[in-house]
Motif scaffolding. Structure first.
Motif, PDB file in Angstrom:
ATOM      1  N   LEU A  32       8.682-120.033 -23.274  1.00  0.00           N
ATOM      2  CA  LEU A  32       7.970-120.606 -22.133  1.00  0.00           C
ATOM      3  C   LEU A  32       6.519-120.138 -22.113  1.00  0.00           C
ATOM      4  O   LEU A  32       5.607-120.930 -21.877  1.00  0.00           O
ATOM      5  CB  LEU A  32       8.666-120.234 -20.828  1.00  0.00           C
ATOM      6  N   LEU A  33       6.288-118.863 -22.376  1.00  0.00           N
ATOM      7  CA  LEU A  33       4.925-118.350 -22.403  1.00  0.00           C
ATOM      8  C   LEU A  33       4.111-118.990 -23.526  1.00  0.00           C
ATOM      9  O   LEU A  33       2.937-119.332 -23.332  1.00  0.00           O
ATOM     10  CB  LEU A  33       4.931-116.827 -22.554  1.00  0.00           C
ATOM     11  N   ASP A  34       4.719-119.189 -24.690  1.00  0.00           N
ATOM     12  CA  ASP A  34       4.031-119.849 -25.802  1.00  0.00           C
ATOM     13  C   ASP A  34       3.669-121.286 -25.451  1.00  0.00           C
ATOM     14  O   ASP A  34       2.564-121.756 -25.749  1.00  0.00           O
ATOM     15  CB  ASP A  34       4.895-119.835 -27.069  1.00  0.00           C
ATOM     16  N   ARG A  35       4.588-121.998 -24.807  1.00  0.00           N
ATOM     17  CA  ARG A  35       4.313-123.384 -24.413  1.00  0.00           C
ATOM     18  C   ARG A  35       3.204-123.448 -23.370  1.00  0.00           C
ATOM     19  O   ARG A  35       2.348-124.330 -23.409  1.00  0.00           O
ATOM     20  CB  ARG A  35       5.589-124.034 -23.878  1.00  0.00           C
ATOM     21  N   ALA A  36       3.215-122.504 -22.426  1.00  0.00           N
ATOM     22  CA  ALA A  36       2.170-122.485 -21.403  1.00  0.00           C
ATOM     23  C   ALA A  36       0.810-122.193 -22.025  1.00  0.00           C
ATOM     24  O   ALA A  36      -0.199-122.818 -21.663  1.00  0.00           O
ATOM     25  CB  ALA A  36       2.506-121.430 -20.345  1.00  0.00           C
ATOM     26  N   LEU A  37       0.758-121.267 -22.966  1.00  0.00           N
ATOM     27  CA  LEU A  37      -0.490-120.936 -23.630  1.00  0.00           C
ATOM     28  C   LEU A  37      -1.013-122.131 -24.424  1.00  0.00           C
ATOM     29  O   LEU A  37      -2.207-122.446 -24.375  1.00  0.00           O
ATOM     30  CB  LEU A  37      -0.307-119.728 -24.552  1.00  0.00           C
ATOM     31  N   ALA A  38      -0.135-122.815 -25.138  1.00  0.00           N
ATOM     32  CA  ALA A  38      -0.548-123.994 -25.902  1.00  0.00           C
ATOM     33  C   ALA A  38      -1.090-125.070 -24.969  1.00  0.00           C
ATOM     34  O   ALA A  38      -2.110-125.707 -25.269  1.00  0.00           O
ATOM     35  CB  ALA A  38       0.631-124.528 -26.716  1.00  0.00           C
ATOM     36  N   GLY A  39      -0.450-125.278 -23.848  1.00  0.00           N
ATOM     37  CA  GLY A  39      -0.933-126.265 -22.882  1.00  0.00           C
ATOM     38  C   GLY A  39      -2.280-125.875 -22.302  1.00  0.00           C
ATOM     39  O   GLY A  39      -3.169-126.714 -22.136  1.00  0.00           O
ATOM     40  N   PHE A  40      -2.461-124.593 -21.999  1.00  0.00           N
ATOM     41  CA  PHE A  40      -3.737-124.123 -21.470  1.00  0.00           C
ATOM     42  C   PHE A  40      -4.840-124.306 -22.504  1.00  0.00           C
ATOM     43  O   PHE A  40      -5.962-124.722 -22.173  1.00  0.00           O
ATOM     44  CB  PHE A  40      -3.641-122.653 -21.063  1.00  0.00           C
ATOM     45  N   GLU A  41      -4.546-124.015 -23.774  1.00  0.00           N
ATOM     46  CA  GLU A  41      -5.546-124.186 -24.830  1.00  0.00           C
ATOM     47  C   GLU A  41      -5.916-125.652 -24.993  1.00  0.00           C
ATOM     48  O   GLU A  41      -7.087-125.978 -25.189  1.00  0.00           O
ATOM     49  CB  GLU A  41      -5.037-123.587 -26.139  1.00  0.00           C
ATOM     50  N   ARG A  42      -4.944-126.559 -24.901  1.00  0.00           N
ATOM     51  CA  ARG A  42      -5.249-127.998 -24.976  1.00  0.00           C
ATOM     52  C   ARG A  42      -6.114-128.413 -23.792  1.00  0.00           C
ATOM     53  O   ARG A  42      -7.076-129.172 -23.946  1.00  0.00           O
ATOM     54  CB  ARG A  42      -3.960-128.820 -24.990  1.00  0.00           C
ATOM     55  N   LEU A  43      -5.795-127.922 -22.614  1.00  0.00           N
ATOM     56  CA  LEU A  43      -6.562-128.262 -21.424  1.00  0.00           C
ATOM     57  C   LEU A  43      -7.991-127.737 -21.525  1.00  0.00           C
ATOM     58  O   LEU A  43      -8.949-128.452 -21.249  1.00  0.00           O
ATOM     59  CB  LEU A  43      -5.891-127.676 -20.178  1.00  0.00           C
ATOM     60  N   SER A  44      -8.142-126.491 -21.946  1.00  0.00           N
ATOM     61  CA  SER A  44      -9.480-125.910 -22.003  1.00  0.00           C
ATOM     62  C   SER A  44     -10.323-126.573 -23.098  1.00  0.00           C
ATOM     63  O   SER A  44     -11.544-126.616 -22.992  1.00  0.00           O
ATOM     64  CB  SER A  44      -9.412-124.394 -22.203  1.00  0.00           C
TER      65      SER A  44
END
Length: 53
Positions: A32-44
């Motif tokens: 879950l943390l990896d998926r959240a980080l990947a999503g944040f990186e895509r957003l940023s």
């Protein structure tokens, strides 16, 4: 005199615990943390760059 049973009252059903306190949530999984980080990186990456002015 006792009060009538409340109606239309928002309530939260929680499991009973010995001391009556709320139980802590478990920590999020590594996946879950990896998926959240990947999503944040895509957003940023899609956010416009901020100027220093």
């Amino acid at each position: 005199m006792t009060s009538p049973t409340p109606r239309n009252v928002l309530s939260l059903d929680t499991p009973d615990s010995p001391d009556g306190a709320l139980t802590a949530m478990r920590e999020p999984s590594a996946e879950l943390l990896d998926r959240a980080l990947a999503g944040f990186e895509r957003l940023s990456a899609t956010a416009p760059a901020q100027s220093d002015e």
